[in-house]
Design an enzyme around this catalytic site. Structure first.
Site, PDB file in Angstrom:
ATOM      1  N   GLU A   1      -9.637  -9.408  -5.519  1.00  0.00           N
ATOM      2  CA  GLU A   1      -8.788 -10.567  -5.853  1.00  0.00           C
ATOM      3  C   GLU A   1      -9.454 -11.927  -5.731  1.00  0.00           C
ATOM      4  O   GLU A   1      -8.769 -12.949  -5.742  1.00  0.00           O
ATOM      5  CB  GLU A   1      -7.472 -10.527  -5.032  1.00  0.00           C
ATOM      6  CG  GLU A   1      -6.629  -9.291  -5.335  1.00  0.00           C
ATOM      7  CD  GLU A   1      -5.275  -9.229  -4.626  1.00  0.00           C
ATOM      8  OE1 GLU A   1      -5.027 -10.056  -3.731  1.00  0.00           O
ATOM      9  OE2 GLU A   1      -4.477  -8.335  -4.976  1.00  0.00           O
TER      10      GLU A   1
ATOM     11  N   GLU B 170      -3.134  -2.114  -8.511  1.00  0.00           N
ATOM     12  CA  GLU B 170      -2.318  -2.383  -7.322  1.00  0.00           C
ATOM     13  C   GLU B 170      -0.901  -2.721  -7.749  1.00  0.00           C
ATOM     14  O   GLU B 170      -0.710  -3.526  -8.667  1.00  0.00           O
ATOM     15  CB  GLU B 170      -2.842  -3.590  -6.520  1.00  0.00           C
ATOM     16  CG  GLU B 170      -3.976  -3.314  -5.594  1.00  0.00           C
ATOM     17  CD  GLU B 170      -4.216  -4.481  -4.619  1.00  0.00           C
ATOM     18  OE1 GLU B 170      -3.276  -5.255  -4.339  1.00  0.00           O
ATOM     19  OE2 GLU B 170      -5.361  -4.620  -4.162  1.00  0.00           O
TER      20      GLU B 170
END
Ligand SMILES: *[C@@H]1O[C@H](CO)[C@@H](O)[C@H](O)[C@H]1NC(C)=O
Ligand SMILES: *[C@@H]1O[C@H](CO)[C@@H](O)[C@H](O)[C@H]1NC(C)=O
Ligand SMILES: *[C@@H]1O[C@H](CO)[C@@H](O)[C@H](O)[C@H]1NC(C)=O
Ligand SMILES: *[C@@H]1O[C@H](CO)[C@@H](O)[C@H](O)[C@H]1NC(C)=O
Ligand SMILES: *[C@@H]1O[C@H](CO)[C@@H](O)[C@H](O)[C@H]1NC(C)=O
Ligand SMILES: *[C@@H]1O[C@H](CO)[C@@H](O)[C@H](O)[C@H]1NC(C)=O
Ligand SMILES: *[C@@H]1O[C@H](CO)[C@@H](O)[C@H](O)[C@H]1NC(C)=O
Ligand SMILES: *[C@@H]1O[C@H](CO)[C@@H](O)[C@H](O)[C@H]1NC(C)=O
Ligand SMILES: *[C@@H]1O[C@H](CO)[C@@H](O)[C@H](O)[C@H]1NC(C)=O
Ligand SMILES: *[C@@H]1O[C@H](CO)[C@@H](O)[C@H](O)[C@H]1NC(C)=O
Length: 874
Positions: free
Chosen positions: A448, A545
């Site tokens: 991320e 995710e």
């Protein structure tokens, strides 16, 4: 569980006579900085574990102990041992892993320093050893103090984030230290910034040479359809020598090589050209996982011999990013041995805050559980640790593909010279350690961090942005990516997750929108939106995710709590929740479809609330996952061709609320049972779209299935007899695809079924072969929220338990008076799992089996079994 797996773990040491290895593992002395604490400590180990074992502290996971024991991580600690050794020659002290900042001295002389828990350190000590007693000391500095000092020293510009959000009760500046990033706290885990010698220590004494490591990487040559196995040996040579190297893979290949070595470190490469056909390694569900044994023997001119073995397996992997007809953007899918494979799995986090306490059993239980839930992939997430060898060896055996992140997560990172230098060493070592495993299918630079810059998580001004992008490119592209490509040309490399892949590269490695569903992978979370509204999910190419929180079971929580904690509004309940508003989000989401528990007994209400969070989580992740699997063949408004689902997250680091499907300790939550069905090789999934009931058949099979029918039944909540039964027309199931097999307006179906309304009935369905066999698990869909269901009665479930006549296997026979939904069996602390759980019970009797992981009895199960269904909690 199976302990035989140890023989599959790779011990990369070569055994030989001229190399003496003295293990320094075992009892050491441990002292804090002002000498007020002095205990003995196990190596490998950490300070917390030592203090707990010596009775100095109690369980760090108990209640609020993470706060009470904060002082341990703020102190500096010294590990000391003494040893005597015989043997002459070059001597090297090998530290497989030190956590993290340390100064190592031998007999009072500093021999080295460490600053990275992910590296092995070799310190030469030739000439420093005494014949009698040698004293080895490792001074370990508080990681928290170190991180804060490094951050303060970084004066030119800030490297955010400074601190985790207060709800995490964590420590600051973890991005300045090469240590498990989650050890300073995470939104699912406690802050335990461990200190210790977390892996083995040994002294190696040798006269000629030692082998530092070796790697074996099969490479496919499509030109002549043959395999080359590239073998590399890394030597530490004392005197120039010659050797004959024998390499063989029994029944497949054997070859000899002449080797001449000059003093110093050297790297020797060999290529074994395999001229026979090999059996390919496949992901679980797609074929076998044949592992060949490569044997190496090094015969030195002087007569000494070194031996080693390593498993090798043959498979290719490609990440396909190419244009898709009628869709802007690019595809994003994995191809194994030339075949597109849908990745089904979840994300892996550290198994324990104290890594030295991770056992073979814990890893085995988790990976077996993943495979039992039909998973074929796991992502080793970048905020934890590179897992131990055993983990990857088991994944090789089980056919579980690994998406391997490098350990950087949710932060920006410094790029000064010594930081980059230690990262380069870390990356080189880890790639060499892991690249021989067929299970590893992709490297990924970070978690991320592209998104963090692109979406400006840290309030960086437009003027400063180029500086951070430059650092980002320097760390992940110019250093990590370059090194990985040098060391391993056989796997794809992604710079981040989520990312747009090649599109991110075009945009200078930080895309305008790394979450763009037209490219690469995405992460998606939404807690307050109704998860039953599948139209809100991004129709991504790859869902790496997504997820929803739940609370672990009462038996798991009661190990670390007391009666006064057993209330959803207790201090304990908010203390364990590390995600802002997490507890409220769970109840709000649950309340959209279920009546919240309100039984008067407080402990019962607490247990029921845990149950309702697990019901909500299982239902939400099911709906989302089925949406992604249905989308594998669809392009809708330019989006689709989804080819992977890795929900967040498989496992837990402690007993607390989280997105996991398996609790700390290995107990399955409802979600994990459900994953077995929503990850089934052939799935039937229903959805309501604009008033129509749609049923899709999703198949991971390599061949078509002909003449398949969907069988659909409507049941009312007040009777065990189906109100009506329908069948679809026969259809052909696409191989590796999703097919719409049934579509009818719900109003027409209800009319046809006479006595049914949306609120009074539930719909079940499955796929059936021409011979009438079920080829997908029985599934169901509600036409209204259970909270509005009409005609629901208390099911009054009773049970009997019998020994099944098979070792550690038991049969539970259930009886109920009325249909029951989300029927949940919980045997508290008895480890094991049921064959199904959290199910819809539409007959007055049904049987469930329980496989225990330790010896138990029908009586013990009877005494511990709690059964809950949705209607029982209010
Ligand atoms: C010594 O260190 C311990 C642990 O950090 C601390 O609790 C104690 O107050 C210290 N004692 C003195 C005399 O400074
Ligand atoms: C730990 O060591 C560091 C570096 O020497 C020092 O700054 C710090 O004060 C020490 N902490 C304690 C508790 O002694
Ligand atoms: C195949 O390789 C083996 C060595 O493993 C060699 O003995 C044999 O001659 C080779 N055969 C061919 C056809 O190349
Ligand atoms: C296949 O071709 C490569 C070069 O393209 C060559 O190195 C290798 O020896 C060939 N393998 C066989 C078995 O002929
Ligand atoms: C973001 O940065 C600007 C100036 O760069 C500052 O005025 C503002 O307060 C910051 N906002 C936050 C939430 O930190
Ligand atoms: C479902 O989600 C879509 C997209 O976010 C939204 O437009 C729609 O209003 C939602 N429907 C319901 C019933 O909430
Ligand atoms: C809960 O925490 C608050 C604030 O820390 C404290 O005042 C209160 O006494 C605690 N309550 C219990 C029951 O421990
Ligand atoms: C079967 O196919 C026919 C013709 O295409 C269609 O009218 C009918 O609705 C289908 N039946 C079902 C159950 O889908
Ligand atoms: C329809 O429901 C009524 C009342 O619940 C019941 O008496 C009747 O038998 C049902 N009819 C059918 C066809 O199931
Ligand atoms: C619990 O909720 C149900 C449904 O809203 C209601 O009928 C019942 O009276 C409530 N019971 C208690 C004890 O509040």
């Amino acid at each position: 569980m199976n302990h035989a797996v140890w023989s599959f773990a790779c011990f990369c040491l070569f055994e030989a006579v001229s190399l003496e290895i003295f293990s320094l593992d075992g009892e050491w002395k441990l002292l804090n900085s002002n000498s007020s604490v002095s205990v003995s400590a196990e190596v490998p180990g950490c300070v917390h574990t030592a203090l707990q074992r010596q009775g100095f502290i109690s369980d760090p996971y108990y209640r609020f102990n993470d706060l009470n024991y904060r002082w341990i991580s703020l102190d500096n600690w010294t590990y000391t041992t003494s040893f005597s050794v015989r043997g002459k020659g070059k001597a090297v002290l090998v530290f497989e892993g030190v956590d993290t900042i340390s100064t190592v001295s031998l007999n009072g002389v500093i021999i080295g320093k460490t600053d990275n828990m992910f590296r092995r350190y070799d310190f030469e000590v030739t000439g420093l050893l005494k014949d009698q007693e040698n004293v080895l000391q490792v001074w370990i500095m508080s990681a928290v103090t170190y991180a804060s000092q490094r951050s303060r020293a970084h004066t030119e510009y800030r490297v955010p984030p400074d601190c985790p959000p207060p709800v995490q009760k964590g420590e600051c500046h973890v991005n300045f230290i090469r240590k498990a990033q989650s050890s300073f706290s995470w939104d699912w885990g406690p802050s335990f910034p461990t200190l210790g010698i977390w892996k083995g220590v040994r002294l190696e004494v040798f006269n000629t040479l030692r082998v530092l490591s070796f790697t074996t990487v099969p490479k496919y040559d499509s030109g002549n359809s043959s395999w080359n196995v590239e073998v590399e040996l890394f030597f530490d040579v004392v005197v120039a020598s010659k050797a004959l190297v024998l390499m063989s893979i029994p029944l497949l290949h054997s070859e000899e090589f002449h080797l001449s070595l000059t003093p110093g470190q050297s790297r020797k490469s060999f290529v074994l050209q395999i001229n026979q056909s090999v059996s390919l390694w496949w992901p679980f569900g797609h074929g076998e996982q044949p592992l060949y044994e490569l044997e190496i023997q090094i015969n030195m001119e002087g007569g000494e011999t070194f031996n080693a073995q390593r498993k090798v397996a043959f498979r290719t992997v490609e990440l396909i990013q190419e244009p898709i007809p009628s869709s802007p953007g690019l595809s994003f899918y994995f191809q194994i041995n030339g075949r597109p494979i849908f990745l089904k799995g979840s994300n892996w986090i550290p198994v324990h805050a104290f890594q030295d306490q991770v056992t073979t059993d814990m890893i085995t239980v988790l990976l077996r559980s993943a495979q039992k839930a039909n998973m074929n992939a796991l992502r080793v997430w970048g905020g934890g640790v590179y897992e131990q060898d055993l983990f990857y060896s088991l994944c090789d055996m089980y056919g579980i593909m690994i998406w391997q992140d490098f350990m950087f997560a949710c932060a920006l990172y410094p790029t000064e010279k010594n930081f980059i230098q230690t990262v380069r060493e870390e990356v080189t070592q880890q790639v060499r350690r892991l690249k021989s495993h067929p299970s590893v299918v992709i490297w990924s630079g970070n978690n991320e961090n592209e998104a963090a810059i692109a979406a400006d998580w840290f309030n960086i001004s437009a003027a400063e942005r180029p500086l951070y992008v430059r650092d980002y490119v320097s760390l992940y592209v110019e250093n990590i990516r370059d090194l990985v490509l040098q060391e391993d040309g056989t796997r794809p490399f992604l710079v981040s997750s989520p990312t747009n892949g090649v599109e991110s590269e075009k945009e200078g490695w930080v895309a305008h929108d790394p979450y763009d569903p037209h490219y690469g992978d995405t992460h998606y979370y939404s807690y307050y939106n109704d998860c039953w509204n599948w139209t809100a999910f991004p129709r991504t190419r790859f869902a790496s995710e997504y997820g929803f929180q739940s609370w672990p079971s009462f038996s798991t929580l009661s190990k670390v709590s007391v009666t006064s904690d057993w209330d959803f509004s207790s201090n304990f309940s908010s203390h364990r929740q590390h995600h802002e508003d997490g507890n409220q989000q769970m109840l709000k989401q649950a309340e959209l479809h279920y009546i919240l528990p309100n039984r008067s007994d407080p402990v019962q209400r607490y247990r029921d609330t845990i149950y309702i969070t697990q019901v909500m989580q299982a239902q939400c992740v099911k709906i989302q996952t089925e949406f992604y699997r249905r989308s594998r063949s669809d392009i809708v408004e330019g989006k689709g061709h989804t080819m992977g689902t890795l929900y967040w997250q498989l496992n837990d680091i402690w007993q607390g609320p989280s997105w996991s499907s398996v609790e700390f300790g290995g107990k399955w939550k409802m979600l994990h049972y459900w994953a077995t069905d929503f990850y089934a090789p052939v799935l039937s999934a229903a959805v309501e779209d604009e008033g129509d009931l749609l049923i899709y058949a999703v198949s991971d099979r390599h061949s078509e299935c002909h003449k398949v029918k969907a069988k659909v039944k409507f049941y009312s909540w007040s009777s065990f007899d189906a109100v009506c039964s329908l069948e679809s027309n026969v259809t052909t199931l696409k191989a590796g695809g999703s097919t719409l097999v049934f579509q009818h307006p719900i109003s027409a179906l209800l009319e046809q079924c006479g006595n049914c309304t949306r609120r009074s009935c539930v719909v079940t369905f499955h796929l059936s072969s021409p011979e009438g066999q079920m080829i997908s698990p029985l599934n169901h869909i509600f036409l209204s929220s259970p909270r509005h269901a009409e005609g629901v009665q208390k099911p009054d479930i009773t049970f009997t338990v019998k020994d099944a006549g098979i070792v550690q296997s038991f049969v539970v026979t259930l009886h109920c008076s009325f249909p029951a939904v989300y029927v949940w069996l919980d045997v508290d602390d008895i480890p094991g799992h049921f064959n199904v759980n959290g199910f819809l019970m539409l007959s007055n009797t049904s049987t469930v089996t329980f496989g225990a992981w330790r010896p138990t009895t029908a009586e013990e199960i009877t005494a511990n079994l709690h059964i809950t269904s949705l209607r029982d909690v209010y």
